[in-house]
Design a protein around this motif. Sequence first.
Motif, PDB file in Angstrom:
ATOM      1  N   LEU A  77       0.537   7.922  22.308  1.00 21.25           N
ATOM      2  CA  LEU A  77       0.721   9.341  22.001  1.00 21.25           C
ATOM      3  C   LEU A  77      -0.238   9.787  20.907  1.00 21.25           C
ATOM      4  N   PRO A  78      -0.739  11.022  21.022  1.00 18.59           N
ATOM      5  CA  PRO A  78      -1.545  11.533  19.907  1.00 18.59           C
ATOM      6  C   PRO A  78      -0.651  11.676  18.677  1.00 18.59           C
ATOM      7  N   LEU A  79      -1.212  11.359  17.529  1.00 19.16           N
ATOM      8  CA  LEU A  79      -0.442  11.428  16.294  1.00 19.16           C
ATOM      9  C   LEU A  79      -0.702  12.741  15.581  1.00 19.16           C
ATOM     10  N   GLY A  80       0.289  13.200  14.855  1.00 22.21           N
ATOM     11  CA  GLY A  80       0.162  14.409  14.062  1.00 22.21           C
ATOM     12  C   GLY A  80      -0.531  14.125  12.741  1.00 22.21           C
ATOM     13  N   ARG A  81      -0.210  14.949  11.777  1.00 26.01           N
ATOM     14  CA  ARG A  81      -0.920  14.883  10.501  1.00 26.01           C
ATOM     15  C   ARG A  81      -0.538  13.660   9.675  1.00 26.01           C
ATOM     16  N   LEU A  82      -1.397  13.378   8.729  1.00 29.43           N
ATOM     17  CA  LEU A  82      -1.154  12.317   7.769  1.00 29.43           C
ATOM     18  C   LEU A  82      -0.072  12.786   6.805  1.00 29.43           C
ATOM     19  N   LEU A  83       1.026  12.039   6.717  1.00 29.78           N
ATOM     20  CA  LEU A  83       2.157  12.423   5.874  1.00 29.78           C
ATOM     21  C   LEU A  83       2.110  11.770   4.498  1.00 29.78           C
ATOM     22  N   ALA A  84       1.701  10.499   4.445  1.00 31.83           N
ATOM     23  CA  ALA A  84       1.706   9.771   3.178  1.00 31.83           C
ATOM     24  C   ALA A  84       0.572   8.757   3.132  1.00 31.83           C
ATOM     25  N   VAL A  85       0.019   8.609   1.937  1.00 33.16           N
ATOM     26  CA  VAL A  85      -0.940   7.548   1.632  1.00 33.16           C
ATOM     27  C   VAL A  85      -0.362   6.796   0.452  1.00 33.16           C
ATOM     28  N   ASP A  86      -0.262   5.478   0.579  1.00 35.60           N
ATOM     29  CA  ASP A  86       0.383   4.668  -0.448  1.00 35.60           C
ATOM     30  C   ASP A  86      -0.539   3.525  -0.857  1.00 35.60           C
ATOM     31  N   TRP A  87      -0.888   3.476  -2.153  1.00 35.19           N
ATOM     32  CA  TRP A  87      -1.657   2.366  -2.718  1.00 35.19           C
ATOM     33  C   TRP A  87      -0.647   1.270  -3.025  1.00 35.19           C
ATOM     34  N   SER A  88      -0.670   0.204  -2.253  1.00 34.63           N
ATOM     35  CA  SER A  88       0.364  -0.826  -2.325  1.00 34.63           C
ATOM     36  C   SER A  88      -0.192  -2.118  -2.910  1.00 34.63           C
ATOM     37  N   ARG A  89       0.349  -2.487  -4.055  1.00 41.55           N
ATOM     38  CA  ARG A  89      -0.029  -3.753  -4.678  1.00 41.55           C
ATOM     39  C   ARG A  89       0.989  -4.806  -4.278  1.00 41.55           C
ATOM     40  N   GLY A  90       0.544  -6.026  -4.183  1.00 42.62           N
ATOM     41  CA  GLY A  90       1.479  -7.089  -3.853  1.00 42.62           C
ATOM     42  C   GLY A  90       0.984  -8.415  -4.372  1.00 42.62           C
ATOM     43  N   PRO A  91       1.890  -9.310  -4.673  1.00 42.11           N
ATOM     44  CA  PRO A  91       1.479 -10.623  -5.172  1.00 42.11           C
ATOM     45  C   PRO A  91       0.770 -11.423  -4.084  1.00 42.11           C
ATOM     46  N   GLY A  92      -0.295 -12.080  -4.469  1.00 40.77           N
ATOM     47  CA  GLY A  92      -0.984 -12.982  -3.553  1.00 40.77           C
ATOM     48  C   GLY A  92      -1.819 -12.321  -2.486  1.00 40.77           C
ATOM     49  N   ARG A  93      -2.093 -11.026  -2.629  1.00 45.73           N
ATOM     50  CA  ARG A  93      -2.934 -10.337  -1.639  1.00 45.73           C
ATOM     51  C   ARG A  93      -3.672  -9.189  -2.320  1.00 45.73           C
ATOM     52  N   PRO A  94      -4.784  -8.761  -1.703  1.00 47.25           N
ATOM     53  CA  PRO A  94      -5.465  -7.580  -2.248  1.00 47.25           C
ATOM     54  C   PRO A  94      -4.600  -6.328  -2.056  1.00 47.25           C
ATOM     55  N   PRO A  95      -4.899  -5.265  -2.766  1.00 45.66           N
ATOM     56  CA  PRO A  95      -4.167  -4.012  -2.528  1.00 45.66           C
ATOM     57  C   PRO A  95      -4.358  -3.557  -1.078  1.00 45.66           C
ATOM     58  N   ILE A  96      -3.366  -2.820  -0.590  1.00 40.69           N
ATOM     59  CA  ILE A  96      -3.434  -2.248   0.758  1.00 40.69           C
ATOM     60  C   ILE A  96      -3.248  -0.744   0.635  1.00 40.69           C
ATOM     61  N   VAL A  97      -4.120   0.000   1.284  1.00 40.80           N
ATOM     62  CA  VAL A  97      -3.945   1.445   1.380  1.00 40.80           C
ATOM     63  C   VAL A  97      -3.188   1.698   2.677  1.00 40.80           C
ATOM     64  N   MET A  98      -1.955   2.171   2.543  1.00 38.56           N
ATOM     65  CA  MET A  98      -1.088   2.429   3.690  1.00 38.56           C
ATOM     66  C   MET A  98      -1.193   3.902   4.094  1.00 38.56           C
ATOM     67  N   VAL A 158       1.578  13.400   0.941  1.00 33.51           N
ATOM     68  CA  VAL A 158       2.016  12.917  -0.366  1.00 33.51           C
ATOM     69  C   VAL A 158       1.231  11.656  -0.713  1.00 33.51           C
ATOM     70  N   GLU A 159       0.799  11.584  -1.957  1.00 36.72           N
ATOM     71  CA  GLU A 159       0.109  10.407  -2.470  1.00 36.72           C
ATOM     72  C   GLU A 159       1.113   9.556  -3.244  1.00 36.72           C
ATOM     73  N   LEU A 160       1.139   8.260  -2.922  1.00 34.18           N
ATOM     74  CA  LEU A 160       2.085   7.347  -3.559  1.00 34.18           C
ATOM     75  C   LEU A 160       1.351   6.132  -4.116  1.00 34.18           C
ATOM     76  N   GLU A 161       1.981   5.487  -5.077  1.00 30.59           N
ATOM     77  CA  GLU A 161       1.546   4.183  -5.569  1.00 30.59           C
ATOM     78  C   GLU A 161       2.769   3.285  -5.542  1.00 30.59           C
ATOM     79  N   ASP A 162       2.701   2.253  -4.723  1.00 33.01           N
ATOM     80  CA  ASP A 162       3.828   1.337  -4.555  1.00 33.01           C
ATOM     81  C   ASP A 162       5.102   2.084  -4.167  1.00 33.01           C
ATOM     82  N   GLY A 163       4.952   3.102  -3.326  1.00 32.94           N
ATOM     83  CA  GLY A 163       6.090   3.822  -2.775  1.00 32.94           C
ATOM     84  C   GLY A 163       6.589   5.004  -3.597  1.00 32.94           C
ATOM     85  N   VAL A 164       6.024   5.228  -4.781  1.00 33.44           N
ATOM     86  CA  VAL A 164       6.492   6.332  -5.626  1.00 33.44           C
ATOM     87  C   VAL A 164       5.327   7.228  -6.031  1.00 33.44           C
ATOM     88  N   LEU A 165       5.656   8.453  -6.435  1.00 30.21           N
ATOM     89  CA  LEU A 165       4.622   9.358  -6.930  1.00 30.21           C
ATOM     90  C   LEU A 165       3.961   8.771  -8.152  1.00 30.21           C
TER      91      LEU A 165
END
Length: 171
Positions: A77-98, A158-165
Amino acid sequence: MSENSVDSEYADYIAGLPRVLAAAAALFRDAEGRVLLVEPNYRPGWGVPGGTVESDTGESPREAARRETLEEIGLDLPLGRLLAVDWSRGPGRPPIVMHLYDGGVLTERRLGSIRLQESELLSWRMVPRTRLAEFLPPQLAARVTAALDVLDRGEGTVELEDGVLPRGTEG
């Protein structure tokens, strides 16, 4: 300096830059506002349809979310607009932009046509917003809730870092 040495120096520079991963997913709802969750077989807990962006192929986050949706639940299915971007840090891995895209509201017919990728998923279910934290890891629950808030308010992304504003952007 020759063109080849400039190209080589630039390639070395690029190779030495820090690495960041990218992932993308789709947020699907039903007419009652429940959220489509999938249960992977390779880790505990639930998620939303999505996965890693295949950047080595030039795939964009939007393309990845659509590809992963097709692979995981059999819906192209075609997707609609981008709702959230989340800079996600985690142990043992590089950051992930979700990246979390609006998958829209699925009809009963579409829900009935879901076909799971059995090599990765055990099941799927529709979950009310009030119960998301029971199924999703905390950061993903926060990201999905923030995306639902964006939809409810008719706002942009919405822009998030680790799930929060990020601090200082709360209002």
